[in-house]
Every structure is written in structure tokens, then in C-alpha cells.
Enzyme design. Structure first.
Site, short mmCIF file in Angstrom:
data_model
loop_
_atom_site.label_atom_id
_atom_site.label_comp_id
_atom_site.label_asym_id
_atom_site.label_seq_id
_atom_site.Cartn_x
_atom_site.Cartn_y
_atom_site.Cartn_z
N LYS A 493 3.91 12.87 28.28
CA LYS A 493 4.81 13.81 27.60
C LYS A 493 4.56 15.22 28.11
O LYS A 493 3.54 15.48 28.75
CB LYS A 493 4.56 13.73 26.09
CG LYS A 493 3.13 14.09 25.71
CD LYS A 493 2.84 13.78 24.25
CE LYS A 493 1.40 14.15 23.94
NZ LYS A 493 0.98 13.69 22.62
N ARG A 591 2.31 14.23 9.40
CA ARG A 591 3.33 14.82 10.27
C ARG A 591 4.54 13.91 10.20
O ARG A 591 5.49 14.19 9.49
CB ARG A 591 2.77 14.92 11.69
CG ARG A 591 3.66 15.64 12.67
CD ARG A 591 2.95 15.94 14.00
NE ARG A 591 2.55 14.73 14.73
CZ ARG A 591 1.95 14.75 15.93
NH1 ARG A 591 1.65 15.91 16.51
NH2 ARG A 591 1.62 13.63 16.54
N TYR A 717 0.37 48.77 33.60
CA TYR A 717 1.14 49.35 32.51
C TYR A 717 0.25 50.00 31.45
O TYR A 717 -0.86 49.54 31.19
CB TYR A 717 1.95 48.26 31.80
CG TYR A 717 3.19 47.82 32.54
CD1 TYR A 717 4.22 48.74 32.82
CD2 TYR A 717 3.36 46.50 32.94
CE1 TYR A 717 5.36 48.33 33.49
CE2 TYR A 717 4.50 46.09 33.60
CZ TYR A 717 5.51 47.02 33.87
OH TYR A 717 6.63 46.60 34.52
N MET A 766 4.63 40.70 33.99
CA MET A 766 5.44 39.49 33.89
C MET A 766 5.24 38.56 35.09
O MET A 766 5.07 37.35 34.93
CB MET A 766 6.92 39.87 33.78
CG MET A 766 7.83 38.68 33.50
SD MET A 766 9.57 39.11 33.55
CE MET A 766 9.77 40.00 32.02
C1 LIG Z 1 -0.33 13.25 22.57
C2 LIG Z 1 -0.63 12.04 21.81
C3 LIG Z 1 -1.75 11.25 22.15
C4 LIG Z 1 -2.74 11.63 23.19
O1 LIG Z 1 -3.71 12.49 22.66
P1 LIG Z 1 -4.93 13.03 23.56
O2 LIG Z 1 -5.78 13.79 22.63
O3 LIG Z 1 -4.30 13.88 24.60
O4 LIG Z 1 -5.58 11.84 24.13
C5 LIG Z 1 -1.91 10.06 21.47
N1 LIG Z 1 -1.04 9.67 20.51
C6 LIG Z 1 0.02 10.43 20.15
C7 LIG Z 1 0.90 9.95 19.06
C8 LIG Z 1 0.27 11.64 20.77
O5 LIG Z 1 1.32 12.37 20.42
#
Ligand SMILES: *Cc1c(COP(=O)(O)O)cnc(C)c1O
Length: 822
Positions: A493, A591, A717, A766
Site C-alpha cells: 500500500k 478503527r 529565507y 520548497m
Molecule cells: C499496514 C498494515 C499492516 C502492516 O503493518 P507493518 O507494521 O508495516 O508491518 C498490516 N495489517 C494492516 C491491516 C495494515 O493496514
């Protein structure tokens, strides 16, 4: 060098099933690398995760007829009746035995190299030093494992005059297997460091284990100034001659009198057998100097004349141990392999290219120079190259050089030939390449870097480099913690935590992970369009994207009744049935997810429809990386265990259960259930210790300009960077729009220039920022590392009081990603 099947059977002591006459030239252990089916012998190896026997049918279909197996397939009387099956107890052991028998045919000097770093460089430099007058067979790239070593030794043939092989080990006892395969007469121990330490009780144990390689050597070469190594050699009680080099001890056989560095290189004066001599190398870093000393000792022992050694040392080439993948102009993908132009490495590079292009339907173009190094006549060599090029399905060859041009008639595909690189550059041909995968492979004197330059898309001097080999090492690090049957989901992801999802996903697919997981449907669709065929999970499915998910086989997480109803409705509308989904249970994160009490109702609802079917059930741990939360984590696991069991009890088919993330894998081995979800660990960060495993991503840029600025002046800056002394200030093209957090400015953090810390001065802008290089020997065009091996990303996340995840995913899209593998 061919072997008859009978000879091989005798060597490995196999039981033969089938009577096909056969001669073997090629050994195969990875079915994806098949090239010459008829002359190939496939070893069906069993690893913790995979079983070569699974690929026999596929290989048979592709023309392979010779197999080494531990289990006889059922169809040996049926569709495999035309094949030879050599049955042994353990195919890996058989492979090793075969290589050892093969090695015994050669009474020639053979160099075995081991140590924690520098093995490949020493091997390649020795090759550069010896090959002008000897035919050398050496390990391709860093083929130094229990499988890589036998495959390397198998390459020795009737022309070979010297063998040079690397041996790498990751646990005790492995060297005992490698020694009879390499049978070194000359042993080189490069050094001993902490890399791959996890399976050794101590550094000394590791050193003693490595020295096992040298038990029957005539001579051992090592750094006599290193106390640990010297002690271990003494303890090993070898009878071999020792060439320990030393900068301190005049009694040592190879005494290094002086090391003089200047701007362009290092001159080294030494004494050997009473002679005083010197040589010079075009490098100034410590590792290169040490590597050159090992090479010197070996070359002297092999009686290369000191003046000749000096002449060749002057021209040592840096070793690019990697295949680089870059974005080219006109939507081309460039694979740049400047490693070496020999047959074995061409084979590996073509294999790599084939895998990158197969699913994208891109044309494959090979730009290849004369191959200058080989014991074979050029007629035979180019015939073999042509065979290889055809069987790897190259569509277009562009040859550069007199020899390859003379052999142009052998190539049966679209082709262009040029006598020199300059002719190719002037021809305009390169500008006509479009939507292709282009492999660029040339001997150094052809200067193919000019070709890469012309083809490369140049956007921004700031790049994020991704080491795909390190990614695989990290994957294996965690796989080794799992039970063999535990499946693995790799989290790609957020563009694979910033590393770029396609190349990462492709690499993981090659490693046969069970699932890839992305956040939203579009990320998954992009992977499919790029040719990824692994199972993909969508963690945050949008209600508007179900059609995309059905079209691209993207399996959504389902966390609520509302989402479930919408999904079922959409699936029924599209006529989709039994679409796999993944049920999320909330065990404490609060969540997303069904509460455990809702599971019976969920089971009931799922039974009343056929649109979707639960493939897995999971939950997410909130504090698995912290001891403080251990009681809570245990409670989450218990809640999950119960709730997921209720779901499972409602169905006859197996529903995969999973709860562990990276820290969970490490800290809760008992909670693996059927599957785990690996995220940050893949990218090299151990979330529990905050240590870096194998560094995967490096953010780096280039110094644009350097100013001498007097004390009391200000930089940047709002006049924030007030100089307390006369300073040298360098500007680098990276700013907060690239993901360099503004809070790192004003001396709060630093980057690394030529190995030294260069603090950020003033506010970060930037697109640009300024660093203090007053105490650093550097010039415009030098590299600055923002994070990477020399400056772990966790140092920056600590300074910013955040987590490494945020730093990794903040590198913006305009920063070009460059991939390589060792
Ligand atoms: C991102 C995620 C993981 C991975 O977590 P890490 O700490 O990066 O290993 C596992 N399960 C879910 C549901 C996630 O969203």
C-alpha cells in the site's frame, strides 16, 4: 562442457527411471530461467517455502526431459515416459555432489573467497588482474550460496586455467558443504563484520566457520593486522602457507610500508620476499585499498610480475554489481548492466529482461558489444550468443563492435550493427526506440554509459534508490521466522511504503508471496495493468470502485454490514458470484471492523447469498511493537481467536486467519494462525528495535553549487541560518516539496556528504536547501545522502518525533525511483 547422463548418474549415485539418451550442458534450479530445454538437467529442489517438483509438468511441456527428483512423479509411465528421472534422496545434495565431482576434473589454481564484505569486488578485480593472460572461470555476480556455488563451479570447462569462486554462508556448518565443491588451493578471507550475524553465536564462531573453506588450501591470504582473524587462523592449525599482509608488523610476509592518498588515487609501497615495489590504484577509499591488498597478495603468489601487477592495478575498474532499471525516453524501460560482458552474466541479464517485459507486451531490444573476454573462439561464442538471444525471445538486437558485426548473419531477428559506439550514437537509431524494454550490455571499453545517457529520461537530480535484493533479503528474514505452512501477505500500500508499487510487487511476485495488499482499488488496478497476477487484497475498498475490483480480481476487505450490503448488491448486478472477500474484526483498534458480537449475524447474512465468499478473516494489532502493550496484545489475539473461530464454524471451506503485522511476526510467533501481513519489515525497518535490517531505500541528491560565505552572514529565507564562522555552504536540489520535512532545517538534522555529516543550514525551501560543508572535502556534483545505509531513516523519524513509516511515504512523486538488484 557437456556430460553424458550416465556420467551424471554415476557422480550423484541416482536411481534412473527412463532410458532416453541425453547429454547435459545446462543445470537448472529455477524453472523461470529455462533457456535450452533439450540440454538441461533440472534439479527439483525443496526449500522451506517451495518445491521444485511442482514445476516438472510445466518444464516438460516446455521441452525439458531430464530431471533430478526425490519423489518419482506418478506419470513416469505415462506422459513423462519420454524423460529421464534421476531419483536421489536429496536433490540439493546431489547438485552439490555433481559440482564437487566436476571440480575434481581440474588440477588448476582455484581461488576461494569468503568474508563479510568485498568478496565480489576482490573476485572481479582478481579477474581483471589475471585475465589478460589466463582464462578465468568465476562466479557470476554474487552466486555464493549453497545453490549458487555449485552452479558457478559447473561453469568450469576445458579452457579454464584459473577458477575464482565466492562462498557466502549464513549459518554454522554451511562451509563444510561448500569446501569440497570449490576445493580452493588459494584462500582469501576479506574481512569479518557483523553482517548476517543472526545465526552465529559470536564473531569468532563466524570467523572460524568461514576459515573452514581453507582447510586444504596451499596458501591463505588475510589481513594480518586484524587481531580476530589472526587469532582464528592460528587456532585453526592449518598447514598452509600464509600470506598475511600488514601495515604494522614488518615480520609479516607482505609488509605494507606506505599508503599515500592524493586526489585521484592511492599509491601503495610494499615489501615481498625481500623486494621493495609499489603500485597505484584509482581509488582512495579504505575498502578499495584493502581489497587491492588481497588481490596483490594473490597475484604475487600466482607469480604475476610485480611491474605487470602495477600496470594492471592502475586500470582497475569500479564494480557495478547491479542491474539498474531506469525510466527511459519515449516510454522505454532501460536495464543497464555494466557489470561485465561475459556469457553467464548476459544470460542472467536476459532472464531478468524477459521477466520484466513478459506481461507488459513490450518489445525487447538488446544493445550488445563485442564480448572481449572468453576462452572460446569467436565463431563458437557468437553462435552461442545468437542461440541465447533467440531463446530468450529478444525482438531486436543492436550490436556494436567488429566481432559481433562479423557474426551478424547468425541473428534471425530485427537487427542493426555498428563498428563503434560513436557510429551508433550518430545514427539516430536510439531516438526511434519506443515502448520497449532495452537491455544495455557492453564491455567497458565500448563506453556504453554514453548510450544510457542518450536514452535516459532526466528529470530531477534527486532520486530514491530502491535495492530490490535487500527487499528479498528482508522478506526471507521474516519468512525464516514463520512455520513452513504459514502464508504471507506483503503490504504494498501507499506505493509500497514509498518505494514504488510495480517493481516491488513484481519482485515479490517472483518470490511467490501469497498475497499483495494495497489500500485502494486504483492501486490494485494499476498493478494489474502492469501485469501483476498475484492475489491482491484491497484494505480500504471504496463504495464507488466495486466494478474495478470485479474487473481486476481485487479482493476487498469487508468491515461493516453497510459495506457488505453494497458489495453484494453490486456483485449481483454484475452477475458476479463467489467473489473472495476478507472479513475484518475489530479487536481493540476501534478503527474499522465487525465487533466480535456481530459475527453470528454476519455468518447468517453470508449464508443467504452467493455473491461473495469469505476467503480470510483478520484483525489488526495496535501495539505489537511495544512490551508495554503485551497484555493488551495478548487479549486482542484471544478475542480474535474466538471470534474468527465462530466465523470458521459457519463454513465448510477453510477460511484463512491472520492478525500479525511485522512486529507481531517477530514478537508473537504463536499467533501466526494461517497467514501474516508483512509491511515495514520488508522495507528494512525493524519496528521493535528501530534497527535497519537490510537497507532498501536511499534518498539522495547532488550538490548543485558551493559558496564560501563569511561569518555573520545568513543563509536562506528569513535570515534564519546565521553563520558563526567562515563557511562553505552547498545547495542541494531537494526541498519540502520532495518530502524533506521542513522541521529538519536550521541544524536540527544533517545529510551525509562523502561519509561525513553535513547539517542543514537555515530554513529548508520548497525545492532546494542548504547544507554546511565547511569541514567536508567535497565539490559540486558530489552526492548527498538524505537517508539510506549511512543515515538510517529512523534517525530522521526520531528527530521529527514521528515513525519511519511517515518519512518513507512522504517522498513525493516527482522524485524519480531507480531500482537495482545486486
Ligand atoms: C499496514 C498494515 C499492516 C502492516 O503493518 P507493518 O507494521 O508495516 O508491518 C498490516 N495489517 C494492516 C491491516 C495494515 O493496514
Amino acid at each position: 562442457m557437456s556430460s553424458s547422463i550416465e556420467e551424471i548418474i554415476a557422480a550423484i549415485g541416482a536411481e534412473r527411471i527412463g532410458d532416453r539418451p541425453a547429454t547435459i550442458d545446462w543445470i537448472l534450479t529455477d524453472s523461470r530461467s529455462l533457456c535450452f530445454p533439450e540440454e538441461t538437467l533440472f534439479f527439483a529442489l525443496k526449500t522451506k517455502r517451495n518445491d521444485g517438483h511442482k514445476y516438472i509438468a510445466d518444464l516438460h511441456r516446455r521441452g525439458v526431459r531430464n530431471f533430478v527428483v526425490s519423489e518419482q512423479p506418478e506419470e513416469t509411465a505415462g506422459k513423462f515416459a519420454d524423460s529421464n528421472f534421476l531419483k536421489v534422496a536429496n536433490p540439493l545434495k546431489a547438485l552439490q555432489k555433481l559440482a564437487a565431482r566436476h571440480r575434481e576434473k581440474f588440477q588448476i589454481p582455484t581461488i576461494g573467497i569468503t568474508g563479510s564484505n568485498g568478496k565480489t569486488v576482490v573476485k572481479e578485480w582478481l579477474y581483471q588482474l589475471l585475465s589478460p593472460d589466463k582464462v578465468v572461470t568465476r562466479s557470476p555476480r554474487s552466486y555464493n550460496s549453497q545453490i549458487g556455488v555449485p552452479l558457478s563451479v559447473w561453469l568450469m570447462n576445458e579452457h579454464t586455467e584459473v577458477g575464482i569462486f565466492e562462498a557466502g554462508i549464513s549459518e554454522m556448518g554451511e562451509m563444510e558443504t561448500l569446501r569440497p565443491i570449490i576445493q580452493p588451493t588459494i584462500g582469501i578471507l576479506t574481512n569479518i563484520g557483523g553482517a548476517h550475524q543472526e545465526n552465529f553465536p559470536s564473531l569468532q564462531d563466524k570467523c572460524m566457520e568461514k576459515l573452514q573453506l581453507f582447510k586444504d588450501c596451499d596458501v591463505i591470504i588475510y589481513n594480518g593486522d586484524n587481531e580476530l582473524i589472526s587469532n582464528c587462523v592460528a587456532k585453526s592449525l592449518f598447514t598452509a602457507r600464509e600470506i598475511a599482509w600488514s601495515t604494522k608488523d614488518v615480520e609479516r610476509p607482505l609488509f605494507i610500508e606506505k599508503i599515500l592518498k592524493d586526489d585521484t588515487g592511492t599509491t601503495i609501497k610494499y615489501r615481498y620476499l625481500g623486494f621493495f615495489k609499489e603500485y597505484r590504484i584509482p581509488f582512495i577509499d579504505e575498502a578499495s585499498i584493502e581489497n587491492s591488498l588481497h588481490c596483490l597478495a594473490a597475484a604475487l603468489y600466482l607469480m604475476v610480475q610485480p611491474d605487470e601487477i602495477a600496470r594492471r592495478m592502475l586500470h582497475l575498474e569500479p564494480i557495478a554489481m547491479r542491474l539498474e532499471v531506469k525510466e527511459g525516453k519515449n516510454n522505454c524501460i532501460l536495464i543497464n548492466d555494466s557489470y561485465n560482458s561475459d556469457f553467464a552474466s548476459l544470460d542472467i541479464a536476459l532472464d531478468f529482461m524477459a521477466r520484466r517485459s513478459e506481461d507488459k507486451g513490450r518489445k525487447r531490444t538488446l544493445i550488445l558489444s563485442d564480448m572481449l573476454e572468453s576462452g572460446q573462439t569467436s565463431k563458437l561464442l557468437y553462435r552461442q550468443i545468437a542461440d541465447l538471444v533467440h531463446s530468450r525471445k529478444v525482438d531486436h538486437i543492436i550490436g556494436v563492435g567488429k566481432e559481433i558485426s562479423a557474426a551478424s548473419g547468425r541473428f534471425d531477428i530485427e537487427k542493426n550493427f555498428f563498428q563503434t559506439t560513436a557510429e551508433l550514437l550518430d545514427s539516430g537509431l536510439l531516438n526511434s526506440l519506443r515502448n520497449e524494454v532495452v537491455l544495455i550490455k557492453g564491455a567497458r571499453i565500448f563506453h556504453f554509459d554514453k548510450i544510457t545517457d542518450q536514452l535516459e529520461l532526466k528529470v530531477h537530480e534527486t532520486i530514491l534508490e530502491i535495492n530490490l535484493s535487500a527487499l528479498v533479503e528482508n522478506l526471507n528474514h521474516y519468512r525464516n521466522k514463520l512455520n513452513p505452512e504459514t502464508k504471507i501477505v506483503c503490504m504494498v500500500k501507499a506505493s509500497a511504503y514509498g518505494a514504488g508499487s510495480f517493481e516491488v510487487a513484481k519482485t515479490l511476485e517472483d518470490q511467490r508471496v501469497d498475497y499483495l495488499a494495497v489500500a485502494v482499488a486504483d492501486e490494485g488496478a494499476d498493478l494489474r495493468k502492469a501485469g501483476i497476477s498475484s492475489a491482491i487484497m484491497i484494505m480500504n475498498p471504496e463504495l464507488t470502485a466495486f466494478k474495478t475490483m470485479f474487473d481486476y480480481r481485487l479482493e476487498p476487505e469487508v468491515y461493516s454490514f453497510h459495506l457488505l450490503e453494497e458489495l453484494i448488491k453490486a456483485a449481483e448486478r454484475e452477475g458476479v458470484t463467489n467473489f473472495p472477500i476478507h472479513i475484518k474484526i475489530d479487536t481493540g483498534m476501534h478503527r474499522l471492523g465487525f465487533s466480535p458480537e456481530e459475527i453470528p449475524q454476519l455468518v447468517e447474512r453470508l449464508h443467504k447469498q452467493t455473491a461473495v465468499i469469505p476467503r480470510s478473516v483478520f484483525s489488526h494489532l495496535v501495539g505489537s511493537d511495544s512490551q508495554k502493550f503485551d497484555p493488551f496484545t495478548r487479549q486482542q489475539i484471544e478475542t480474535f481467536e474466538k471470534a474468527s473461530q465462530i466465523l470458521q464454524d459457519g463454513f465448510r471451506h477453510k477460511i484463512l486467519r491472520h492478525i500479525c503485522n511485522t512486529a507481531g511476526i517477530e514478537r508473537y510467533p504463536g499467533a501466526q494462525f494461517d497467514m501474516v501481513r508483512l509491511g515495514i519489515g520488508l522495507y528494512g525497518v525493524d519496528p521493535y528495535t528501530n534497527n535497519i535490517l537490510h537497507n532498501v531505500t536511499t534518498l539522495k541528491t547532488t550538490i548543485l553549487q558551493i559558496h564560501d560565505v563569511p561569518a555573520e552572514e545568513t543563509v536562506g529565507y528569513s535570515r534564519k541560518g546565521i553563520l558563526k564562522r567562515d563557511s562553505r555552504i552547498a545547495a542541494i536540489p531537494i526541498g519540502y516539496a520532495d518530502g524533506l520535512n521542513r522541521h529538519l532545517g536550521n541544524g536540527n538534522a544533517y545529510c551525509i556528504v562523502n561519509g561525513k555529516k553535513a547539517p542543514y543550514v537555515g530554513n529548508i525551501c520548497m525545492d532546494v536547501c542548504m547544507i554546511d560543508v565547511t569541514d567536508i572535502d567535497c565539490k559540486e556534483g558530489d552526492k548527498a545522502v538524505i537517508f539510506g545505509n549511512e543515515l538510517p531513516v529512523t534517525v530522521l523519524s526520531d528527530i521529527l518525533d514521528t515513525i519511519p513509516y511517515e518519512i518513507l511515504t512522504s517522498v513525493s512523486n516527482r522524485v524519480k525511483r531507480v531500482y537495482f538488484q545486486d
